[in-house]
Design a protein around this motif. Structure first.
Motif, short mmCIF file in Angstrom:
data_model
loop_
_atom_site.label_atom_id
_atom_site.label_comp_id
_atom_site.label_asym_id
_atom_site.label_seq_id
_atom_site.Cartn_x
_atom_site.Cartn_y
_atom_site.Cartn_z
N UNK A 175 37.50 47.57 6.51
CA UNK A 175 36.47 48.47 5.97
C UNK A 175 36.59 48.67 4.46
N UNK A 176 37.82 48.71 3.94
CA UNK A 176 37.99 48.87 2.50
C UNK A 176 37.35 47.75 1.70
N UNK A 177 37.64 46.49 2.04
CA UNK A 177 36.97 45.38 1.35
C UNK A 177 35.46 45.37 1.55
N UNK A 178 34.98 45.65 2.77
CA UNK A 178 33.54 45.63 3.04
C UNK A 178 32.80 46.72 2.26
N UNK A 179 33.41 47.89 2.15
CA UNK A 179 32.78 49.01 1.45
C UNK A 179 32.94 48.94 -0.06
N UNK B 27 38.41 48.36 -2.14
CA UNK B 27 39.51 47.60 -2.74
C UNK B 27 39.09 47.03 -4.11
N UNK B 28 37.85 46.55 -4.21
CA UNK B 28 37.36 46.02 -5.47
C UNK B 28 37.36 47.08 -6.56
N UNK B 29 36.94 48.30 -6.20
CA UNK B 29 36.91 49.39 -7.18
C UNK B 29 38.33 49.80 -7.57
N UNK B 30 39.22 49.84 -6.60
CA UNK B 30 40.61 50.18 -6.91
C UNK B 30 41.22 49.16 -7.86
N UNK C 217 42.51 55.50 -5.95
CA UNK C 217 41.97 54.66 -7.02
C UNK C 217 40.57 54.16 -6.70
N UNK C 218 40.08 54.45 -5.54
CA UNK C 218 38.73 54.04 -5.15
C UNK C 218 37.65 54.90 -5.81
N UNK C 219 38.04 55.99 -6.48
CA UNK C 219 37.06 56.87 -7.12
C UNK C 219 36.53 56.27 -8.42
N UNK C 220 35.28 56.58 -8.72
CA UNK C 220 34.70 56.24 -10.03
C UNK C 220 35.07 57.38 -11.00
N UNK C 221 36.33 57.41 -11.38
CA UNK C 221 36.85 58.56 -12.15
C UNK C 221 36.52 58.47 -13.63
#
Length: 284
Positions: A37-41, A44-47, A275-279
């Motif tokens: 789910x992390x890669x699909x959503x 992981x790319x954002x992190x 780290x998945x946040x758009x911080x």
């Protein structure tokens, strides 16, 4: 993937997982989010993008390892919070530590309001569970999820135990303020991008941060206490750390102190921050 489809898939996974014993459920959800789910959503790319921006000193392999562990922790946190009754039971016996416990006890005895600040780190609900079990009533102010379908049922997990929980927004913030003004205790997560916030250095990069927690503490003479739930090596247990109250003063300096407390935990456990946040989005 559409929001409705994401919600349908999540509900199906949750329904299956909730039939498993608690410890197996948590571990499996971590693996599912890390591997599927992390890669699909795009998590992981954002992190990986955030890590490349903030930690260019790390090798690509190290960033990949952290990103995978971040997704695992996110999955575990999600299912723990849905399993709030079993999560609370699993946390029984956890003894909080830190320099803020005496001040917290005094506030409890005198009826002084308390605002806890924390970040999307470890499991941010663990400290509220542990302190609630000690007899405190702690409300919350939360930021609704971008997926409204998911938010609708996730919100139930936060309002089913502990103190009153309010959704961010003018109405919810007013409700949270009334709760604090009346001598209540509440928690909020401050490590989210706020376009109208103030640029505050976070992990070496300016991040726009709301000062409302500090301003509310000043307005209602509330203690402002950072606290954190740190996941332990077994992936299931937590250490709960309660810091000393942040001295009242300039609101920006107060939030910089809160930020420093979070940075210190991230330095110790870099894979436990979301780290998945758009911080680090630019100001509007």
């Amino acid at each position: 993937m559409s929001e409705k489809l994401q919600d349908t898939a999540l509900r199906a996974v949750l329904a299956g997982l909730m039939r498993l014993p608690y410890t197996k459920r948590v571990a499996l959800m971590g693996r599912l989010v890390a591997g599927t789910f992390g890669p699909l959503a795009g998590y992981r790319k954002r992190a990986l993008a955030n890590l490349a921006q903030v930690r260019p000193d790390l090798t690509p392999q190290d960033r990949q390892k952290i990103a995978d562990l971040v997704c695992d922790n996110f999955g575990r946190t999600l299912i723990e919070n849905y399993s709030y009754q079993e999560f609370g039971a699993h946390l029984r016996g956890t003894t909080p530590t830190g320099d803020g416990l005496d001040a917290l006890q005094e506030a409890r005895d005198t009826g002084r309001p308390v605002i806890f600040v924390t970040g999307h780190f470890g499991n941010f609900e663990a400290p509220r569970h542990v302190l609630t079990q000690s007899g405190l009533t702690i409300g919350g102010l939360y930021r609704p999820m971008s997926n409204g379908y998911v938010d609708a049922h996730y919100r139930e997990t936060m309002t089913s135990w502990g103190g009153p929980v309010f959704a961010q927004g003018s109405r919810g913030t007013m409700g949270f303020a009334r709760h604090i003004k009346s001598g209540g205790m509440g928690t909020l997560l401050f490590d989210v991008h706020v376009s109208e916030g103030t640029a505050t250095p976070f992990l070496g990069q300016d991040a726009f941060t709301s000062l409302s927690a500090a301003e509310m503490a000043l307005r209602f003479n509330a203690l402002l206490i950072p606290y954190f739930g740190i996941r332990q090596r077994d992936g299931l247990s937590f250490a709960v750390e309660v810091d000393a109250p942040i001295p009242h003063g300039d609101p920006l300096e107060m939030m910089q102190t809160a930020t420093a407390a979070l940075e210190e935990r991230i330095a110790r456990h870099p894979a436990q921050w979301f780290w998945i946040h758009r911080r680090w989005k630019p100001a509007r």
